[in-house]
Design a protein around this motif. Structure first.
Motif, mmCIF file in Angstrom:
data_model
loop_
_atom_site.group_PDB
_atom_site.id
_atom_site.type_symbol
_atom_site.label_atom_id
_atom_site.label_comp_id
_atom_site.label_asym_id
_atom_site.label_seq_id
_atom_site.Cartn_x
_atom_site.Cartn_y
_atom_site.Cartn_z
ATOM 1 N N SER A 1 67.890 66.843 61.935
ATOM 2 C CA SER A 1 66.494 66.605 61.507
ATOM 3 C C SER A 1 65.529 65.604 62.581
ATOM 4 C CB SER A 1 66.506 65.681 60.182
ATOM 5 O OG SER A 1 67.340 66.002 59.427
ATOM 6 N N GLN B 1 72.527 75.676 56.580
ATOM 7 C CA GLN B 1 71.305 75.865 57.230
ATOM 8 C C GLN B 1 70.261 74.845 57.792
ATOM 9 O OE1 GLN B 1 68.359 77.518 54.088
ATOM 10 N NE2 GLN B 1 70.151 76.937 52.675
ATOM 11 N N TYR B 2 70.772 73.754 57.228
ATOM 12 C CA TYR B 2 69.909 72.513 57.862
ATOM 13 C C TYR B 2 70.540 71.682 58.767
ATOM 14 C CZ TYR B 2 67.601 73.680 53.587
ATOM 15 O OH TYR B 2 66.849 74.481 52.468
ATOM 16 N N ARG C 1 63.352 69.144 53.221
ATOM 17 C CA ARG C 1 63.708 70.394 52.968
ATOM 18 C C ARG C 1 64.970 70.535 51.741
ATOM 19 N NH1 ARG C 1 65.775 72.343 58.781
ATOM 20 N NH2 ARG C 1 66.198 70.348 58.843
ATOM 21 N N TYR C 2 65.207 69.412 51.556
ATOM 22 C CA TYR C 2 66.299 69.260 50.317
ATOM 23 C C TYR C 2 66.264 67.939 49.615
ATOM 24 C CZ TYR C 2 69.198 67.310 53.969
ATOM 25 O OH TYR C 2 69.669 66.708 55.289
ATOM 26 N N ARG D 1 64.146 68.115 64.778
ATOM 27 C CA ARG D 1 63.275 68.878 64.269
ATOM 28 C C ARG D 1 61.884 67.991 64.314
ATOM 29 N NH1 ARG D 1 62.717 68.564 58.420
ATOM 30 N NH2 ARG D 1 61.020 69.975 57.953
ATOM 31 N N THR E 1 67.346 72.583 47.071
ATOM 32 C CA THR E 1 66.430 73.012 48.120
ATOM 33 C C THR E 1 64.998 72.510 47.542
ATOM 34 O OG1 THR E 1 67.678 74.859 48.705
ATOM 35 C CG2 THR E 1 65.404 74.875 49.536
ATOM 36 N N GLU F 1 66.150 64.504 52.412
ATOM 37 C CA GLU F 1 66.434 64.757 54.016
ATOM 38 C C GLU F 1 66.117 63.549 54.871
ATOM 39 O OE1 GLU F 1 64.679 68.068 55.731
ATOM 40 O OE2 GLU F 1 66.019 67.997 57.600
#
Lengths: 288, 354
Positions: free
Chosen positions: A249, A244-245, A266-267, A252, A286, A40
């Motif tokens: 980022s 979902q992501y 996360r992935y 975040r 994931t 990510e």
């Protein structure tokens, strides 16, 4: 033209599509030019607009100079006068009034291949810069008596510390016109990406000469304007996983309530680059 | 024997209307007194011809109809633009939610369906309004097709797409005599030629707008095409080629006359600007002369417009800073009146009046 009716137009549509798919097939045929496992940090989910359902991963990259935000807009060390000359820029270096030289005014961005290194020496150089900056901030915090200023410095330090786990580890380290020659120089296809990009002509003056206070002569440099394909389409089969992501980022990362552990990627993405140096996503998984 | 098309038919009907009006005036003034048999034969001939042409080409047989037709043409353009935008945004709205294979199928099928629709309507309506609309839609679907495939397969952008879109537009234009599609095709080809020239100059193709000279070669080619290629079946096409070509020459020349930095010529900016100012006046003068000489209204108008633009730009450069605004505009108005007098003089001479 009426003799042939609509058929030439149909043939043109089908023929062009056939050429496009032949190109895609050629690009994706083995052996691949590069195959990397990125996260990510390097590939952030992005959307083109509220009414666009297409999902993309944006390739995040930087140059190996530490900056609190991003140094990608700055001229990297490797794009010096000699490299720019090699790329085809003909102007003379070291002029004191370059803006008067028509050669300087005529230059436009050119397409060249950029070498991006993943988690290599350039990343360690950046980390070193990051650590030095943190040390400097710590010294300033110790000397600072004003509580508000001290708090600001603390926040700055914490933000820079977080970059170690959120920052992309992809760094531009070289450029050239011949992709094959670059691949021969950077053999490891799991560490080096060779991607087409745009390089812009730039010039900057040497620091002021101490005794006279005058600026030194101007030096020719280059700046990476962009990587031409930096938005990579998420294939339909990975859409639900990536969706979902899809909150940014970067947003975040700015959430200071999250711990460093929570900010970890996360992935993981397997990104391939083909014979035409065009990327595609082979798989997304994931990370636990 | 006349090979009819819609424009020729319309011109002939206009000619008959003018002839009938003039005949009526001459009769009222007592200059002409036609035999009743000749008069009715003539009237019957004209009536038959008009109804035949109207039936075949859906031409306008009155001024009111003409005005309505113009409105319908504008509506076709606006409707076409709205429909194309709708298709574009609709695809963006759904493409992420459908599997890749279906996306590709839809992208290829969309221009083909629009082409089919275009053919269907071209056989059923002589006015070609729906045909134009669907041809425009086919073009946009083809643009969407290549654009989306590029995004889906992460293909490095290239100017070759403009070549393909240009050829597609021009083909449809010639197939049904659609001037709007010819303009779309020519603009696309102009983009391709400018981008390719920029690339030959070792720069990235998308930066072609930074060097306005890139567009001049394509413009020159378009102006020359009607000289070598006669458009007997689509005679308005020659005017379109010349119009697009002249604009592709004059706009870059004007930009360079005020922004010499954008030139390939390695001189000082001021020298480049002076060169292009001179070129601008010479070229617009030649264009006016050619327009008058070959009775090309559009060419003359473009020449006059750019001559005025070059003149005003020069005055702006000379006086805008040094003169009060009121005086500046007053001088401009005096110069415009002077120009008007010169053009009126030419107008009278061309009409054979003293």
């Amino acid at each position: 033209m009426k003799r042939f009716g609509i058929w030439p137009a149909i043939a043109l549509v089908l023929g062009v599509n056939l050429v496009v798919f032949a190109g895609v097939t050629y690009n994706r045929s083995e052996p691949f030019d590069a195959s990397l496992e990125l996260t990510e940090r390097e590939l952030e989910v992005t959307r083109s607009g509220p009414e666009n359902t297409g999902l993309f991963l944006r390739l995040n990259w930087d140059i190996p100079i530490f900056d609190q935000y991003s140094a990608a807009y700055k001229p990297p060390d490797f794009l010096d006068f000699n490299k720019m000359k090699e790329l085809g820029y003909p102007c003379q270096d070291g002029l004191s009034r370059p803006y008067e030289d028509p050669c300087y005014r005529r230059q436009l961005p050119i397409k060249a291949y950029i070498v991006l290194e993943y988690e290599g020496a350039s990343w360690h150089r950046w980390l070193e810069g990051n650590e030095n900056h943190i040390e400097e901030l710590e010294k300033k915090i110790l000397l600072e008596e004003d509580s508000v200023k001290s708090k600001n410095l603390q926040n700055q330090k914490s933000s820079i510390e977080r970059m170690r786990v959120t920052k992309s580890r992809l760094f531009a380290i070289d450029a050239g016109l011949d992709a094959d020659a670059l691949r021969r120089k950077y053999i490891d296809s799991s560490r080096y990406i060779i991607a087409p990009g745009l390089i812009r002509f730039h010039y900057t003056s040497d620091p002021k000469i101490p005794k006279t206070g005058k600026r030194g002569p101007y030096r020719i440099r280059g700046v990476i304007n962009e990587i031409l394909v930096d938005q990579i389409m998420v294939p339909y089969e990975f859409r639900e996983l990536v969706r979902q992501y899809s909150g940014s980022s970067s947003f975040r990362y700015r959430n200071y309530k999250k711990s460093l552990e929570e900010l970890r990627p996360r992935y993981q993405v397997k990104l391939l680059f083909g014979k035409r140096h065009e990327p595609w996503i082979a798989s997304i998984a994931t990370l636990n | 024997m006349t090979k009819w098309n819609k424009n020729l038919a319309q011109n002939r009907i206009d000619q008959i209307r003018h002839f009938q009006k003039e005949m009526k005036s001459l009769e009222e003034d007592g200059i002409l007194d036609l035999d009743s048999e000749v008069s009715s034969r003539l009237a019957q001939y004209h009536k038959d011809l008009i109804s035949r042409l109207t039936l075949k080409f859906d031409t306008d047989s009155s001024d009111a109809q003409k005005k309505l037709s113009l409105g319908m043409r504008i509506l076709t353009l606006l409707g076409g633009a709205a429909l194309c935008s709708s298709i574009f945004f609709f695809f963006y709205q759904i493409w992420g939610t459908i599997p890749t294979l279906i996306q590709v199928g839809l992208l290829i099928l969309a221009p083909l369906l629009a082409l089919g629709g275009m053919q269907y309507f071209s056989r059923r309506e002589p006015t070609l309004y729906y045909t134009t609309l669907l041809a425009l839609l086919a073009c946009i679907c083809f643009v969407l097709n290549l654009n989306m495939l590029g995004a889906m397969y992460n293909i490095t952008p290239t100017q070759n797409a403009f070549l393909v879109w240009g050829l597609f537009g021009i083909f449809l234009a010639y197939l049904h005599g659609l001037r709007l599609l010819l303009i779309v095709g020519l603009l696309s080809l102009l983009g391709y030629s400018a981008a390719t020239l920029n690339q030959l100059g070792a720069f990235y193709w998308l930066q072609c707008f930074e060097r306005p000279e890139n567009f001049i070669a394509g413009g020159l080619l378009f102006v020359l095409i009607p000289v070598f290629l006669r458009h007997a079946d689509h005679y308005n096409f020659s005017t379109t080629y010349r119009g697009v070509g002249l604009l592709a020459i004059f706009i870059p020349v004007w930009i360079l006359s005020i922004w010499g930095r954008g030139s390939y010529i390695g001189w000082d900016s001021k020298a480049v600007e002076t060169l292009y100012q001179f070129l601008g006046f010479v070229l617009s003068g030649i264009t006016i002369w050619l327009g008058v000489r070959f009775q090309e209204k559009a060419t003359t108008n473009i020449g006059v417009t750019f001559f005025t633009i070059f003149l005003y730009s020069k005055f702006f450069e000379w006086w805008w800073e040094s003169m009060p605004r009121s005086l500046f505009f007053f001088i401009l108005s005096l110069i415009s009146i002077g120009l008007l007098k010169v053009l009126k003089h030419f107008h009278s001479r061309l009409g054979g009046q003293p």
